[in-house]
Design a protein around this motif. Structure first.
Motif, PDB file in Angstrom:
ATOM      1  N   HIS A 197      51.618  55.782  43.352  1.00  0.00           N
ATOM      2  CA  HIS A 197      51.406  54.361  43.085  1.00  0.00           C
ATOM      3  C   HIS A 197      50.091  53.879  43.710  1.00  0.00           C
ATOM      4  CE1 HIS A 197      53.647  54.999  46.731  1.00  0.00           C
ATOM      5  NE2 HIS A 197      53.550  53.747  47.114  1.00  0.00           N
ATOM      6  N   MET A 198      49.717  54.473  44.847  1.00  0.00           N
ATOM      7  CA  MET A 198      48.438  54.122  45.465  1.00  0.00           C
ATOM      8  C   MET A 198      47.283  54.787  44.727  1.00  0.00           C
ATOM      9  SD  MET A 198      49.455  54.230  49.510  1.00  0.00           S
ATOM     10  CE  MET A 198      51.008  53.523  50.079  1.00  0.00           C
ATOM     11  N   PHE A 199      47.491  56.009  44.258  1.00  0.00           N
ATOM     12  CA  PHE A 199      46.480  56.689  43.468  1.00  0.00           C
ATOM     13  C   PHE A 199      46.167  55.889  42.204  1.00  0.00           C
ATOM     14  CE2 PHE A 199      46.010  59.690  39.781  1.00  0.00           C
ATOM     15  CZ  PHE A 199      44.659  59.961  39.974  1.00  0.00           C
ATOM     16  N   PHE A 200      47.194  55.424  41.526  1.00  0.00           N
ATOM     17  CA  PHE A 200      46.966  54.691  40.291  1.00  0.00           C
ATOM     18  C   PHE A 200      46.410  53.294  40.546  1.00  0.00           C
ATOM     19  CE2 PHE A 200      50.059  57.840  38.546  1.00  0.00           C
ATOM     20  CZ  PHE A 200      49.188  58.394  37.629  1.00  0.00           C
ATOM     21  N   GLU A 201      46.641  52.748  41.731  1.00  0.00           N
ATOM     22  CA  GLU A 201      45.989  51.485  42.098  1.00  0.00           C
ATOM     23  C   GLU A 201      44.478  51.687  42.127  1.00  0.00           C
ATOM     24  OE1 GLU A 201      46.268  47.322  43.502  1.00  0.00           O
ATOM     25  OE2 GLU A 201      47.617  48.695  42.460  1.00  0.00           O
ATOM     26  N   VAL A 202      44.041  52.797  42.707  1.00  0.00           N
ATOM     27  CA  VAL A 202      42.615  53.124  42.740  1.00  0.00           C
ATOM     28  C   VAL A 202      42.086  53.293  41.315  1.00  0.00           C
ATOM     29  CG1 VAL A 202      40.911  54.860  43.405  1.00  0.00           C
ATOM     30  CG2 VAL A 202      42.673  54.162  45.029  1.00  0.00           C
ATOM     31  N   VAL A 203      42.823  54.028  40.479  1.00  0.00           N
ATOM     32  CA  VAL A 203      42.388  54.266  39.098  1.00  0.00           C
ATOM     33  C   VAL A 203      42.261  52.947  38.335  1.00  0.00           C
ATOM     34  CG1 VAL A 203      42.963  55.375  36.904  1.00  0.00           C
ATOM     35  CG2 VAL A 203      43.388  56.576  39.054  1.00  0.00           C
ATOM     36  N   ILE A 204      43.196  52.040  38.549  1.00  0.00           N
ATOM     37  CA  ILE A 204      43.161  50.739  37.880  1.00  0.00           C
ATOM     38  C   ILE A 204      41.878  49.984  38.207  1.00  0.00           C
ATOM     39  CG2 ILE A 204      44.176  48.415  38.053  1.00  0.00           C
ATOM     40  CD1 ILE A 204      46.946  49.825  37.988  1.00  0.00           C
ATOM     41  N   TYR A 205      41.493  49.975  39.476  1.00  0.00           N
ATOM     42  CA  TYR A 205      40.293  49.241  39.872  1.00  0.00           C
ATOM     43  C   TYR A 205      39.020  49.980  39.478  1.00  0.00           C
ATOM     44  CZ  TYR A 205      42.849  45.514  42.126  1.00  0.00           C
ATOM     45  OH  TYR A 205      43.659  44.423  42.341  1.00  0.00           O
ATOM     46  N   VAL A 206      39.078  51.300  39.386  1.00  0.00           N
ATOM     47  CA  VAL A 206      37.939  52.058  38.865  1.00  0.00           C
ATOM     48  C   VAL A 206      37.738  51.731  37.388  1.00  0.00           C
ATOM     49  CG1 VAL A 206      37.105  54.370  38.270  1.00  0.00           C
ATOM     50  CG2 VAL A 206      38.066  53.948  40.531  1.00  0.00           C
ATOM     51  N   ALA A 207      38.842  51.643  36.642  1.00  0.00           N
ATOM     52  CA  ALA A 207      38.756  51.299  35.223  1.00  0.00           C
ATOM     53  C   ALA A 207      38.120  49.914  35.045  1.00  0.00           C
ATOM     54  CB  ALA A 207      40.145  51.331  34.587  1.00  0.00           C
ATOM     55  N   LEU A 208      38.508  48.975  35.897  1.00  0.00           N
ATOM     56  CA  LEU A 208      37.909  47.646  35.827  1.00  0.00           C
ATOM     57  C   LEU A 208      36.427  47.686  36.200  1.00  0.00           C
ATOM     58  CD1 LEU A 208      40.810  45.528  37.377  1.00  0.00           C
ATOM     59  CD2 LEU A 208      40.085  45.561  34.988  1.00  0.00           C
ATOM     60  N   TYR A 209      36.071  48.594  37.110  1.00  0.00           N
ATOM     61  CA  TYR A 209      34.661  48.733  37.481  1.00  0.00           C
ATOM     62  C   TYR A 209      33.839  49.279  36.314  1.00  0.00           C
ATOM     63  CZ  TYR A 209      30.386  50.231  39.762  1.00  0.00           C
ATOM     64  OH  TYR A 209      29.061  50.402  40.078  1.00  0.00           O
ATOM     65  N   ILE A 210      34.445  50.165  35.516  1.00  0.00           N
ATOM     66  CA  ILE A 210      33.752  50.680  34.333  1.00  0.00           C
ATOM     67  C   ILE A 210      33.392  49.530  33.397  1.00  0.00           C
ATOM     68  CG2 ILE A 210      34.009  52.121  32.265  1.00  0.00           C
ATOM     69  CD1 ILE A 210      35.817  53.953  33.913  1.00  0.00           C
ATOM     70  N   ILE A 211      34.273  48.562  33.313  1.00  0.00           N
ATOM     71  CA  ILE A 211      34.026  47.381  32.475  1.00  0.00           C
ATOM     72  C   ILE A 211      33.013  46.452  33.128  1.00  0.00           C
ATOM     73  CG2 ILE A 211      35.094  45.330  31.454  1.00  0.00           C
ATOM     74  CD1 ILE A 211      37.732  46.946  31.358  1.00  0.00           C
ATOM     75  N   LEU A 212      33.116  46.290  34.442  1.00  0.00           N
ATOM     76  CA  LEU A 212      32.299  45.317  35.186  1.00  0.00           C
ATOM     77  C   LEU A 212      31.192  45.993  35.992  1.00  0.00           C
ATOM     78  CD1 LEU A 212      35.355  43.318  36.587  1.00  0.00           C
ATOM     79  CD2 LEU A 212      33.850  42.537  34.743  1.00  0.00           C
ATOM     80  N   HIS A 213      30.640  47.086  35.492  1.00  0.00           N
ATOM     81  CA  HIS A 213      29.747  47.930  36.297  1.00  0.00           C
ATOM     82  C   HIS A 213      28.504  47.204  36.797  1.00  0.00           C
ATOM     83  CE1 HIS A 213      28.200  48.183  32.208  1.00  0.00           C
ATOM     84  NE2 HIS A 213      27.043  48.576  32.699  1.00  0.00           N
ATOM     85  N   ASN A 214      28.104  46.132  36.150  1.00  0.00           N
ATOM     86  CA  ASN A 214      26.929  45.379  36.605  1.00  0.00           C
ATOM     87  C   ASN A 214      27.277  44.285  37.616  1.00  0.00           C
ATOM     88  OD1 ASN A 214      24.979  46.754  35.048  1.00  0.00           O
ATOM     89  ND2 ASN A 214      25.528  45.575  33.224  1.00  0.00           N
ATOM     90  N   ASN A 215      28.560  44.032  37.798  1.00  0.00           N
ATOM     91  CA  ASN A 215      29.003  42.962  38.695  1.00  0.00           C
ATOM     92  C   ASN A 215      28.964  43.465  40.138  1.00  0.00           C
ATOM     93  OD1 ASN A 215      30.764  41.264  40.304  1.00  0.00           O
ATOM     94  ND2 ASN A 215      31.538  40.395  38.412  1.00  0.00           N
ATOM     95  N   SER A 216      28.021  42.956  40.924  1.00  0.00           N
ATOM     96  CA  SER A 216      27.830  43.438  42.297  1.00  0.00           C
ATOM     97  C   SER A 216      29.018  43.105  43.199  1.00  0.00           C
ATOM     98  CB  SER A 216      26.546  42.856  42.891  1.00  0.00           C
ATOM     99  OG  SER A 216      26.569  41.431  42.853  1.00  0.00           O
ATOM    100  N   SER A 217      29.662  41.974  42.984  1.00  0.00           N
ATOM    101  CA  SER A 217      30.806  41.597  43.816  1.00  0.00           C
ATOM    102  C   SER A 217      31.992  42.524  43.580  1.00  0.00           C
ATOM    103  CB  SER A 217      31.220  40.149  43.539  1.00  0.00           C
ATOM    104  OG  SER A 217      30.244  39.243  43.996  1.00  0.00           O
ATOM    105  N   TRP A 218      32.147  42.993  42.332  1.00  0.00           N
ATOM    106  CA  TRP A 218      33.287  43.858  42.040  1.00  0.00           C
ATOM    107  C   TRP A 218      33.176  45.197  42.768  1.00  0.00           C
ATOM    108  CZ3 TRP A 218      37.812  42.493  40.515  1.00  0.00           C
ATOM    109  CH2 TRP A 218      38.751  43.479  40.215  1.00  0.00           C
ATOM    110  N   LEU A 219      31.960  45.625  43.079  1.00  0.00           N
ATOM    111  CA  LEU A 219      31.777  46.875  43.823  1.00  0.00           C
ATOM    112  C   LEU A 219      32.427  46.767  45.196  1.00  0.00           C
ATOM    113  CD1 LEU A 219      30.555  49.707  43.983  1.00  0.00           C
ATOM    114  CD2 LEU A 219      28.445  48.652  44.830  1.00  0.00           C
ATOM    115  N   PHE A 220      32.332  45.605  45.830  1.00  0.00           N
ATOM    116  CA  PHE A 220      32.967  45.396  47.135  1.00  0.00           C
ATOM    117  C   PHE A 220      34.489  45.384  46.999  1.00  0.00           C
ATOM    118  CE2 PHE A 220      28.847  43.065  47.880  1.00  0.00           C
ATOM    119  CZ  PHE A 220      28.298  44.055  48.700  1.00  0.00           C
ATOM    120  N   VAL A 221      34.976  44.766  45.913  1.00  0.00           N
ATOM    121  CA  VAL A 221      36.420  44.772  45.659  1.00  0.00           C
ATOM    122  C   VAL A 221      36.913  46.201  45.501  1.00  0.00           C
ATOM    123  CG1 VAL A 221      38.260  44.018  44.105  1.00  0.00           C
ATOM    124  CG2 VAL A 221      36.315  42.508  44.544  1.00  0.00           C
ATOM    125  N   LEU A 222      36.196  46.998  44.727  1.00  0.00           N
ATOM    126  CA  LEU A 222      36.582  48.389  44.490  1.00  0.00           C
ATOM    127  C   LEU A 222      36.581  49.193  45.782  1.00  0.00           C
ATOM    128  CD1 LEU A 222      37.195  50.790  42.609  1.00  0.00           C
ATOM    129  CD2 LEU A 222      34.715  51.038  42.288  1.00  0.00           C
TER     130      LEU A 222
END
Length: 303
Positions: A241-266
């Motif tokens: 469940h923790m592994f897939f939490e990481v995958v979920i936020y990585v997937a969102l980073y793929i969408i938001l790759h230019n968003n500098s704030s999202w990098l800190f969230v990830l």
């Protein structure tokens, strides 16, 4: 750098520093730090610190900030839909609020399609986590968490959703929002959506497996003990469940790759999940002598 960035940077620094201390020199740390940091399966089991006890609340209070996350994510989704689908102007108070919290020097980093997809997906995560914490998970009546963990939960969802729209088209002062166009949805978006949904579903299955350890076949709670989970991705890692939490936020980073704030969230999500998964893995190994040696803490062998 803005208030949202600073929140997640502080989270990262604290989890990394305390994680290193707990992992390597825990016997030499004050009980207050250990008791405050640990919770759940790997909670502190020694003589409790009286000051730390004063700031402890039931672990079941995790439910509260998922109520907040659900409401907050629906409001943000409505606002984004109002703007990118309905074609209505973004209220001035929203832009002003973002200026205060996320800075007046924000720049547009994501278009309408990327923003809308990311917000809807994160809302789906909040909806499912609300459902799980209220209708699936079985919280121990004696399990406690520190008040700091509780507060962090609110800041996480508040900040994560604002981080997405803070650099979005139309939400940055002076930029113009456009309606979503189908040709704006690229192969990158489709891959990210597929990865997200796969992780979203399997995280749900993992949480069902954990909950089933405390229930009988009729769904009645029969124990509050921490037992050994089996099946699904538990055959590969201790905390899928923790592994897939990481995958979920990585997937969102793929969408938001230019968003500098999202990098800190990830980075915050990765560091937090790795540390908690490592402590959980150690607990399993120490508690169950026959614990499968092939299981890793969080990342499967194939990674």
């Amino acid at each position: 750098m803005n208030f949202i960035d600073l929140i997640f940077i502080n989270f990262i620094v604290v989890i990394v520093i305390l994680g290193v201390l707990i992992n390597f020199i825990e016997p030499y740390l004050p009980t207050f730090i250990t008791q405050t940091f640990r919770y759940g399966k790997h909670s502190y089991k020694g003589v409790p610190n009286k000051i730390a006890q004063l700031t402890e609340i039931p672990k079941s209070y995790f439910k509260h900030f998922y109520v907040f996350a659900l409401i907050w994510s629906i409001l943000i989704t409505y606002l984004v839909t109002w703007t990118y689908v309905g074609g209505y102007a973004i209220p001035e108070f929203v832009v002003t609020g973002l200026d205060v919290i996320c800075g007046r020097n924000r720049q547009v980093k994501t278009n309408a399609a990327s923003t809308f997809i990311a917000i809807v997906l994160l809302m789906l995560q909040c909806v499912r986590r609300f459902y799980e914490t209220h209708f699936v998970q079985v919280f121990s009546s004696t399990s406690k968490i520190n008040l700091s963990h509780y507060i962090v939960g609110y800041f996480h969802y508040f900040g994560a959703l604002l981080a997405i729209i803070s650099q979005a088209q139309g939400f940055v002062r002076g930029s113009q929002a456009e309606l979503i166009r189908w040709d704006d949805i690229t192969l990158r978006h489709n891959i990210a959506i597929g990865v997200f949904l796969y992780a979203w579903y399997n995280q749900f299955i993992s949480n069902l497996i954990l909950a089933s350890l405390r229930k009988n076949n009729a769904g009645t709670v029969i124990t509050q003990k921490h037992l050994l989970p089996t099946g699904g991705y538990f055959e590969s890692v201790s905390s899928p469940h923790m592994f897939f939490e990481v995958v979920i936020y990585v997937a969102l980073y793929i969408i938001l790759h230019n968003n500098s704030s999202w990098l800190f969230v990830l980075c915050w999500v990765i560091s937090n999940q790795i540390e908690n998964a490592w402590l959980t893995h150690k607990w399993y190994v120490e508690t169950f002598p026959d614990y499968p040696k092939s299981r890793k803490a969080i990342f499967p062998n194939f990674l």
